[in-house]
Scaffold this active site. Structure first.
Site, PDB file in Angstrom:
ATOM      1  N   GLU A   1      -5.142  -0.466  -7.948  1.00  0.00           N
ATOM      2  CA  GLU A   1      -4.213   0.407  -8.316  1.00  0.00           C
ATOM      3  C   GLU A   1      -2.992  -0.287  -9.117  1.00  0.00           C
ATOM      4  OE1 GLU A   1      -4.021   4.597  -5.757  1.00  0.00           O
ATOM      5  OE2 GLU A   1      -3.262   2.691  -4.882  1.00  0.00           O
TER       6      GLU A   1
ATOM      7  N   HIS B   1      -2.291  -3.158  -6.409  1.00  0.00           N
ATOM      8  CA  HIS B   1      -2.661  -2.762  -5.077  1.00  0.00           C
ATOM      9  C   HIS B   1      -4.182  -3.108  -4.710  1.00  0.00           C
ATOM     10  CE1 HIS B   1      -3.467   0.790  -1.790  1.00  0.00           C
ATOM     11  NE2 HIS B   1      -3.481  -0.744  -1.273  1.00  0.00           N
TER      12      HIS B   1
ATOM     13  N   SER C   1       0.635  -1.202   0.099  1.00  0.00           N
ATOM     14  CA  SER C   1      -0.148  -0.162   0.038  1.00  0.00           C
ATOM     15  C   SER C   1       0.711   1.253  -0.069  1.00  0.00           C
ATOM     16  CB  SER C   1      -1.012   0.157   1.285  1.00  0.00           C
ATOM     17  OG  SER C   1      -1.552  -1.160   1.274  1.00  0.00           O
TER      18      SER C   1
ATOM     19  N   ASN D   1      -4.079   6.196  -0.990  1.00  0.00           N
ATOM     20  CA  ASN D   1      -3.496   6.343   0.448  1.00  0.00           C
ATOM     21  C   ASN D   1      -2.901   7.728   0.790  1.00  0.00           C
ATOM     22  OD1 ASN D   1      -4.704   4.134   1.303  1.00  0.00           O
ATOM     23  ND2 ASN D   1      -3.001   2.778   1.054  1.00  0.00           N
TER      24      ASN D   1
END
Ligand code: 3H9
Length: 655
Positions: free
Chosen positions: A440, A428, A407, A478
């Protein structure tokens, strides 16, 4: 330019064929072509008309790319009425998906036939619209009020067999559709089958309370959305007034929705999702690698969910763990998840068993020698990940794609642990990985074009929506979460309460307010991550002091029964005066003066934090385009699709 609609006379049947790839959308040329075909048929020897489509599908709806532009005649509602009024028997033959305006065209036929694999639906609600070519009036006349409301407010297409049961399809055609449909039309002619204008039918008996019941349920399920409620209004009108009045009302409500921000946002999102799958600088002719087998390293929640994702798409997976016990634990979680899906009616027992049978376990990397793709999903420790990639480099065959599900970590550094950085990238997934749609796809500095292109294509096969991200801490999603989290803490210290912040964001449309999310994820996760940072890296203490104090008081979030809220045994949150006091004390310790904060300010500052970071992400080339960021936030973080994503929302509110 030749018309996308052809008309030919086959014996006594006039065959109207739409050929407008990719999905036979009802562009202006198609509408004009249909009108011309019906006019031609009116003057020839045909006794009946059959509408069929070339390519992969029946008409999949109005042409969404024409929305928002000046409308051009013939308008679809008029065209449907014109086709319905044809003095010849009219039959529609459906394959693929008859959606939206496409299904409305079919509803204006006297009879509908379909191949067993076909689906029909009225998905306009997903675009913030309602069926605007008579669909809200004709569907309840054929299927009844309840089924019509279900179909239109969910937007979910239904299979041909179910449509037949509901009265929306009259005949299922096995074998070749055109041959079968011609035979069906001839039979209708031979039997002197009556003409059957849908608009002339009566709406079947129903319980008058059903409309308010739907309104109440949708008020919760589709909180804040205007289109589902407008659909209920239109069906209620269909039940109460003659067709002409109902259809005029439908038109008025359709135009209102079309001009509104929610539909603009959802239409933006429709194209954003499809644009995200495209990588601007990839050569079009790049040859893809074959992916027919996958290994997942790490059998935790994430690894298990990833394994299920591939198995659910029919791709065999080997789950790798360090010991027999860990492997057993991982496989047991997968078993539980499948059992849960069966119990909730999401999968049949047979389908679940077939998917589960595609997942095998291993504790030895030598078993990965032949797999086409490996996804590492162990916990976030860079050194461990590098060790794993060095091992994979030793055992995997040439050309295998090596992916990390990290992540945050640096994908370039992980790639550098191998002698084949061109084969390495980030994939991801979002938790729970077998459910969340976002993927992702993290492009490393050295990731080869064919590796990236293969994974973008593969994403569609495993029913994910891929978005390409460059390498940076947290990639797109994130990374944006950090300023959002920080701004949340500032709002608390400046005067808001956790419940006020959460409620404001949930009323805006977020699936869950930020503090409830932090409590769900566990406050210790961020705490541990901060421990590894210098004071400078941690930034302004106002951004993390309260969560630190909560963790130090043993309030780790839902899992410990308390965090920003207190939780009962059903994990229901209650505001907690102790937390309020902790926030007030911290504010005075940091010299922050508290004041009343409005809900609007909360939304503006939190969305603003996402958008500011989003702009940096685009400027740095981490995301290809603003709309990709919207896709990430809607599919990965519960941002409301009816606001189009943070970047679109900001562009709309900026005017
Ligand atoms: C409506 O009908 C209103 C009426 O009630 C009233 C009017 C007055 N228009 O999804 P894919 C493009 S509202 C224009 O990747 P799949 C799409 O952008 C409409 N373009 O394929 C993509 O382009 P590109 C109600 C459309 O096989 C390409 O086709 N109908 C449209 O995964 C391939 O699409 C809907 O909402 C369109 N209607 O899925 C149906 N549809 O290649 C919307 C697709 O350049 N469509 N494109 O990126 C879908 O749900 C899926 O596309 C479908 C195929 C299931 C059909």
């Amino acid at each position: 330019m030749s018309s996308p609609v052809k008309y030919t006379l086959t014996g006594n049947i006039g065959v109207v064929t739409v050929d407008n790839p990719p999905v036979n959308a009802l562009s202006h040329a198609v509408r004009q072509g249909l009108l011309d075909a019906f006019e031609t048929a009116a003057g020839d020897a045909s006794e009946a008309l059959l509408l069929v489509c070339e390519g992969r599908t029946f008409i999949a709806g109005a042409d969404i790319s024409e929305f928002g532009q000046p409308p051009q005649e013939p308008f679809l509602p008029d065209l449907c009425d014109r086709m319905e009024a044809s003095d010849k028997l009219f039959v529609a033959a459906i394959h693929g998906t008859a959606l939206g305006g496409g299904f409305e065209v079919a509803l204006s036929a006297d009879y509908r036939c379909a191949v067993p694999s076909a689906k029909v639906g009225l998905p306009e609600v997903m675009l913030g619209l309602l069926p605007g070519a008579g669909g809200t009036q004709r569907t309840p006349r054929l299927a009844g009020v309840d089924a019509a409301l279900q179909l239109m407010t969910s937007g979910k297409p239904i299979p041909a067999a179910m449509a037949k049961e509901a009265g929306l399809v009259d005949e299922i055609i096995e074998g070749d559709l055109v041959d079968g449909a011609l035979t069906y039309v001839q039979k209708l002619l031979d039997d002197n089958a009556p003409r059957r204008s849908t608009s002339a039918l009566d709406v079947p008996e129903h319980d008058a309370a059903i409309f308010d019941q739907f309104r109440a349920v949708l008020g919760k399920k589709a909180r804040g959305q205007v289109a589902p409620q407008a659909i209920v209004d239109c069906v209620e009108k269909a039940a109460a007034t003659p067709y002409e009045e109902g259809v005029a009302y439908e038109r008025q409500r359709f135009m209102e929705l079309m001009g509104g921000d929610q539909s603009k946002a959802l239409r933006h999102f429709f194209f954003a999702e499809r644009a995200a799958a495209k990588v601007d600088d990839l050569p079009r002719d790049v040859e893809l690698r074959n992916v027919e087998s996958v290994a997942v390293i790490g059998g935790g929640t994430m690894g298990g969910g990833i394994a299920m994702t591939f198995a659910n798409a029919g791709i065999p997976v080997t789950l790798v763990e360090i010991s027999d016990e860990a492997l057993e634990r991982g496989l047991a979680i997968i078993d539980r998840n499948y059992a849960g899906s069966v119990k909730r009616g999401k999968l049949s027992e047979d389908k679940a068993a077939a998917c589960r049978a595609l997942i095998s376990g291993a504790t030895d990397y030598s078993q990965l020698a032949d797999v086409d793709l490996v996804i590492e999903a162990v916990f976030e420790n860079l050194n461990l990940k590098k060790e794993i990639f060095a091992k994979l480099d030793d055992v995997c065959k040439d050309g295998a794609i090596l992916a990390t599900n990290t992540s945050y970590q640096d994908v370039n550094e992980i790639a550098a642990a191998t002698k084949r950085p061109q084969d390495v990238l980030g994939l991801h997934f979002f938790s729970p990985a077998h459910i969340m749609k976002l993927l992702e796809v993290v492009r490393g500095e050295k990731t080869a074009d064919d590796v990236l292109a293969t994974c973008m294509k593969l994403a569609k096969r495993i029913r994910k929506v891929p978005v390409v991200a460059g390498v940076c801490y947290g990639f797109i999603g994130n990374r944006m979460l950090q300023p959002y989290a920080q701004q949340t803490q500032l709002l608390l210290l400046e005067g808001a309460t956790p419940e006020q912040v959460d409620t404001a964001m949930e009323n805006f449309g977020m699936a869950m307010g930020p503090l409830r999310v932090f409590d769900l994820a566990g406050l210790d996760v961020g705490y541990k991550a901060r421990e590894a940072l210098s004071e400078e890296e941690k930034g302004d203490p106002a951004g993390y002091r309260v969560p630190d104090l909560l963790v130090e008081a043993g309030r780790l979030g839902q899992k410990s029964g308390s965090g920003f809220y207190s939780y009962d045994e059903n994990r229901k949150p209650t505001p907690d005066p102790e937390v309020h006091k902790m926030i007030e004390d911290t504010a005075s310790e940091l010299g922050i003066k508290r004041r009343d904060i409005s809900d609007d300010e909360i939304v503006e500052r939190l969305v603003g934090a996402l958008v500011d970071e989003g702009h940096k992400i685009i400027d740095e080339g981490i995301a290809q385009r603003a709309s990709d960021i919207d896709v990430v936030y809607v599919y990965g973080y519960g941002f409301p699709a009816f606001r189009g994503g943070p970047m679109f929302h900001a562009s709309l509110t900026a005017g």
